[in-house]
Structures are given as structure tokens and as C-alpha cells.
Design an enzyme around this catalytic site. Sequence first.
Site, PDB file in Angstrom:
ATOM      1  N   GLY A  59       0.912  -1.152   0.081  1.00 43.91           N
ATOM      2  CA  GLY A  59      -0.162   0.177   0.117  1.00 43.91           C
ATOM      3  C   GLY A  59       0.944   1.125  -0.009  1.00 43.91           C
TER       4      GLY A  59
ATOM      5  CD  GLN B 138       3.544   5.725   2.909  1.00 41.36           C
ATOM      6  OE1 GLN B 138       2.651   5.377   2.467  1.00 41.36           O
ATOM      7  NE2 GLN B 138       4.771   5.109   3.206  1.00 41.36           N
TER       8      GLN B 138
ATOM      9  CB  CYS C  20       6.254   1.876   6.959  1.00 45.94           C
ATOM     10  SG  CYS C  20       5.433   3.450   6.220  1.00 45.94           S
ATOM     11  CG  LEU C  21       6.602   1.131   0.978  1.00 43.75           C
ATOM     12  CD1 LEU C  21       5.802   1.374  -0.361  1.00 43.75           C
ATOM     13  CD2 LEU C  21       7.722   0.233   0.573  1.00 43.75           C
TER      14      LEU C  21
ATOM     15  CG  HIS D  14       0.443   0.765   7.654  1.00 43.29           C
ATOM     16  ND1 HIS D  14       1.630   0.192   8.358  1.00 43.29           N
ATOM     17  CD2 HIS D  14       0.925   1.401   6.620  1.00 43.29           C
ATOM     18  CE1 HIS D  14       2.613   0.817   7.887  1.00 43.29           C
ATOM     19  NE2 HIS D  14       2.200   1.643   6.901  1.00 43.29           N
ATOM     20  CD  GLU D  15      -1.018   1.954   3.042  1.00 41.10           C
ATOM     21  OE1 GLU D  15      -0.405   3.373   2.979  1.00 41.10           O
ATOM     22  OE2 GLU D  15       0.109   1.094   3.089  1.00 41.10           O
TER      23      GLU D  15
ATOM     24  CG  HIS E  62       1.109   6.455   5.870  1.00 38.64           C
ATOM     25  ND1 HIS E  62       2.351   6.995   6.452  1.00 38.64           N
ATOM     26  CD2 HIS E  62       1.415   5.323   5.753  1.00 38.64           C
ATOM     27  CE1 HIS E  62       3.321   5.996   6.440  1.00 38.64           C
ATOM     28  NE2 HIS E  62       2.382   4.977   5.838  1.00 38.64           N
TER      29      HIS E  62
HETATM   30 NI    NI Z   1       3.391   3.063   5.656  1.00 34.31          NI
END
Ligand code: NI
Length: 173
Positions: free
Chosen positions: A41, A46, A94-95, A136-137, A140
Site C-alpha cells: 500500500g 508518503q 512501512c516504505l 496502516h495506510e 498516514h
Molecule cells: Ni506506511
Amino acid sequence: MGDPRLLEIANPISLDLIASQEVQLLIDDLLDTMYTVNGAGLAAPQIGVNKQLVVFGFDKNPRYPLAEGVPETILINPVITPLSDVQEEDWEGCLSVPGIRGKVPRYIKIRYQGYDRDGQPIDRTVEGFHARVVQHECDHLIGKLYPMRVKDFSNFGFTEVLFPNLQDSPPAE
Ligand code: NI
């Protein structure tokens, strides 16, 4: 992690702007980026865009046998409602926090609502990994990174140390 843009509250997208080139190109950019880095995701903040837009999707992957698949979803202005008080801890990555995994408590069952890229309403009730990815998304969009949710830092560390065998490593995002 450390970029102040990841700590902001994202702005909703006006529904009459979903069809605009700006928003449609942003969606394409998010999807391209997510697939390029093999993420489950990605949220607009981000990539430095302070809008309430997330994408996610995950084919059942032999590299990550423990995670079930999640359909590709573009979700605008999401609202999450927990459908149970029960939370469960499981691994996340997480990216924006590369090379690290941690166990994070999340609601096991949620309803989420929002709009897709055609401006059509989305209303789903989901559990398990799907529910985890959405939480999680959407975090953000309120300036929360998963390490801020970790309760037990004995379950937090470098991916390659925690999971020396890649096939045991949980997906990021
Ligand atoms: Ni993340």
C-alpha cells in the site's frame, strides 16, 4: 521517517475534483510507486502530497505465504469504523521506514468507507491483513507512522535480523 510532511493531517479531496487530471495522475503515480517498490500500500503523504488518498493491493504472494491477498483499491477520503474492540498484534513494515519491521496492535475487524477513482462510494467490512493494511495506510493521513503504535519494542528491529529467511518476512505497508 523524519520528514515533517509525514506528520501532518491530510486534506480531504473535493468530490468534484476526483476526475481532474491532477488527482488522476496522482493516483497513477501512487500505484506505479507501490508496484515498483513491491509495497502492499501507499499513501499520498508518503510521496509528499498532503491529500486524503491511499492505494493498496496485494496478490497472494509465495514470498509472503502468511498474508492473504487484498484487492487493488484506490480509496479517497477514507473513514474507518472499528467493528470490534478486539485488537491483535502482527508484523508491519512501512516504505517510509525502510529495513525495519515491528509488531503493531490493530483492530481485527473494521468497516471502511470512501470513494474510488471514479467518485463511486466504497463501503466494505473486512478483517485480518486487509483490515491491517487499511488502518496502516489511513494512519498516514493523520500523521501517524506505525512505530508510534508499537507497544512492545522487543518486537521491533531490522528486517534482515528478525527474518533471516526472506520467505518468513512480512510485507511492508
Ligand atoms: Ni506506511
